[in-house]
Design a protein around this motif. Structure first.
Motif, mmCIF file in Angstrom:
data_model
loop_
_atom_site.group_PDB
_atom_site.id
_atom_site.type_symbol
_atom_site.label_atom_id
_atom_site.label_comp_id
_atom_site.label_asym_id
_atom_site.label_seq_id
_atom_site.Cartn_x
_atom_site.Cartn_y
_atom_site.Cartn_z
ATOM 1 N N GLN A 43 0.834 -1.207 0.000
ATOM 2 C CA GLN A 43 0.000 0.000 0.000
ATOM 3 C C GLN A 43 0.869 1.257 0.000
ATOM 4 O O GLN A 43 0.530 2.256 -0.636
ATOM 5 N N ILE A 44 1.972 1.224 0.738
ATOM 6 C CA ILE A 44 2.995 2.266 0.648
ATOM 7 C C ILE A 44 4.110 1.691 -0.204
ATOM 8 O O ILE A 44 4.925 0.901 0.259
ATOM 9 N N GLY A 63 7.072 9.351 0.463
ATOM 10 C CA GLY A 63 7.440 10.235 1.555
ATOM 11 C C GLY A 63 8.609 11.125 1.194
ATOM 12 O O GLY A 63 9.121 11.091 0.067
ATOM 13 N N ILE A 71 -1.900 14.342 5.699
ATOM 14 C CA ILE A 71 -2.160 13.056 6.346
ATOM 15 C C ILE A 71 -1.252 11.974 5.763
ATOM 16 O O ILE A 71 -0.640 11.179 6.499
ATOM 17 N N TYR A 72 -1.180 11.938 4.427
ATOM 18 C CA TYR A 72 -0.320 10.942 3.782
ATOM 19 C C TYR A 72 1.137 11.114 4.204
ATOM 20 O O TYR A 72 1.840 10.137 4.469
ATOM 21 N N GLN A 73 1.600 12.375 4.250
ATOM 22 C CA GLN A 73 2.985 12.604 4.620
ATOM 23 C C GLN A 73 3.263 12.094 6.035
ATOM 24 O O GLN A 73 4.314 11.497 6.295
ATOM 25 N N SER A 74 2.330 12.309 6.942
ATOM 26 C CA SER A 74 2.493 11.799 8.304
ATOM 27 C C SER A 74 2.558 10.270 8.306
ATOM 28 O O SER A 74 3.375 9.664 9.018
ATOM 29 N N ALA A 75 1.696 9.644 7.504
ATOM 30 C CA ALA A 75 1.690 8.177 7.422
ATOM 31 C C ALA A 75 2.984 7.652 6.819
ATOM 32 O O ALA A 75 3.539 6.641 7.285
ATOM 33 N N PHE A 76 3.489 8.335 5.792
ATOM 34 C CA PHE A 76 4.725 7.886 5.151
ATOM 35 C C PHE A 76 5.918 8.025 6.091
ATOM 36 O O PHE A 76 6.805 7.172 6.121
ATOM 37 N N THR A 77 5.945 9.110 6.863
ATOM 38 C CA THR A 77 7.024 9.291 7.830
ATOM 39 C C THR A 77 6.946 8.224 8.919
ATOM 40 O O THR A 77 7.967 7.654 9.326
ATOM 41 N N ALA A 78 5.717 7.936 9.382
ATOM 42 C CA ALA A 78 5.541 6.879 10.377
ATOM 43 C C ALA A 78 6.005 5.538 9.837
ATOM 44 O O ALA A 78 6.598 4.724 10.564
ATOM 45 N N ASN A 79 5.759 5.289 8.552
ATOM 46 C CA ASN A 79 6.209 4.043 7.922
ATOM 47 C C ASN A 79 7.734 3.956 7.928
ATOM 48 O O ASN A 79 8.306 2.882 8.179
#
Length: 424
Positions: free
Chosen positions: A283-284, A302, A410-418
């Motif tokens: 998904q990422i 990201g 939101i996506y950027q936060s998720a990508f950084t968390a990944n």
């Protein structure tokens, strides 16, 4: 314009020379083109070849945006499987789009050959790798449809894909023989050289400030003169600013980053020995490839957090390589960079006529090499009398995505968390 630091590995390693020219003044042409990437330069080349006078203006340098920051996979069609494309575009445009964009890599390779573009081209295919069992189920459905359409795409078992990639981390894959890899900045600069050779003009370091309709003509007002033209093509895609109202609100902008190791020795010979590029079903999304100098590149969605030598993305890249290629040993990195991708709600690109003779192809969803190149050809066709019913997809009205800025964050936060999760 003073040359800035390299924007990517491709910027510093391209065999094609950069081109700069800050002259503009007040000029009148048939076609004014904003943006010096794949779309703008392909448009200029194809327009010039039809006899139209074309002038490109680029705010920074050739390939400064997504074109020079691309990971360099020349893939066919879209991220979407062909059956989804047909479902979204219908029975007339769906098959047409799939056929035309399925042949996108071949068209790119034909331009590389025709103009002898030095861009480290390989034509050994790309691998869409299953990140898990569910990913392999998806790939089997894609393979079934590509086979039905008569395309040269092979379904690889887990053992077959392991041998081709040099790791047991993936659960199978699709090998698309239509595809390959390039140095994207080399290709971009080669398009610029070809466009100049065909008679187009290119000005760099010049920013378009305003678009003004003047009777049957357009004026592109810049910080260094005015470009007057019968038609204007905006080729800015994910780097679209506020030159045209709300155009940068029709997509969600996401970032994609890459880290490239220093050139590897014989210890890496087992990794992608055929030099295929790889992207996975996660998904990422994640990608791996090798360049012509045996650097290993890894990337994902990201921004680069830190630098090539330290920080989160550096730790992420080292950990990914350790997990996927545990026998490789320690690696050092040459470059780290990121670029921007324009993601549309339905993952399909667009062609808009914003006003009479003001066009923009936009929303490439991470397929800029083929889409930008082919839409450049399409723009030249439109400006020389192409019947609009022959377009690869219907021309539609512009619709903004009000939530785009929010989702981008939101996506950027998720990508950084990944990155944080996978750097452990």
């Amino acid at each position: 314009m003073t040359k800035e630091a390299a924007i990517s590995l491709w910027d510093s390693s391209s065999a094609e020379e950069d081109y700069s020219n800050e002259d503009l003044g007040d000029v009148t042409v048939d076609v004014a083109i904003v943006g010096g990437g794949f779309t703008g330069l392909s448009t200029a080349l194809h327009c010039a070849e039809t006899g139209l006078s074309a002038h490109v203006i680029e705010a920074k340098q050739i390939g400064f945006g997504g074109s020079g920051r691309n990971c360099g996979l020349v893939n066919a069609a879209l991220w979407l499987p062909p059956q989804k494309v047909r479902e979204k575009l219908g029975t007339t445009y769906g098959p047409r789009f799939i056929k035309k964009f399925g042949s996108g890599p071949e068209y790119v390779f034909s331009l590389i050959e025709k103009h002898q573009i030095r861009c480290e081209v390989t034509r050994t295919g790309t691998i869409h790798a299953a990140h898990g069992p569910s990913g392999f189920v998806d790939l089997k459905e894609r393979h079934k449809e590509w086979v039905r359409l008569g395309e040269p795409v092979d379904l690889l078992t887990r053992s077959e894909v392991s041998e081709m990639i040099g790791t047991k981390r993936f659960f199978g894959g699709l090998l698309d023989h239509r595809c390959g890899t390039i140095n994207p900045m080399g290709y971009c600069r080669g398009l610029a050289r070809a466009a100049l050779g065909a008679g187009a003009k290119i000005s760099t370091g010049i920013r378009a400030k305003k678009l003004v309709r003047d009777g049957d003509l357009w004026r592109v007002e810049t910080d260094k003169g005015t470009l007057t033209a019968k038609a204007v093509v905006l080729g800015t895609n994910a780097y679209t600013d506020e030159l045209w109202p709300d155009l940068n609100r029709i997509f969600t902008m996401i970032h994609y980053f890459q880290l490239a190791t220093k050139p590897m020795g014989p210890e890496a010979d087992h990794i992608l020995p055929g030099k295929q590029g790889l992207w996975d079903t996660g998904q990422i999304m994640f990608n791996i490839r090798r360049d012509a100098f045996d650097r290993l590149l890894v990337g994902s969605m990201g921004k680069v957090v830190g630098s090539k030598d330290r920080g989160l993305s550096h730790r992420w890249a080292k950990r990914q390589i350790e997990r996927i290629f545990p026998d490789l040993g320690p690696v050092e990195f040459d470059e780290a960079w990121h670029g921007q991708i324009a993601m549309t709600p339905d993952h399909l690109p667009r062609i808009y006529e914003l006003e009479t003779n003001l066009f923009t192809p936009i929303g490439y969803n991470g397929r800029g090499i083929t889409t930008g190149t082919m839409f450049g050809e399409t723009m030249a066709g439109l400006l020389t009398g192409m019947d609009r019913t022959d377009l690869p997809l219907p021309m539609t009205d512009m619709r903004t995505v009000r939530s785009a800025p929010i989702f981008s964050r939101i996506y950027q936060s998720a990508f950084t968390a990944n990155q944080v999760l996978k750097a452990i």
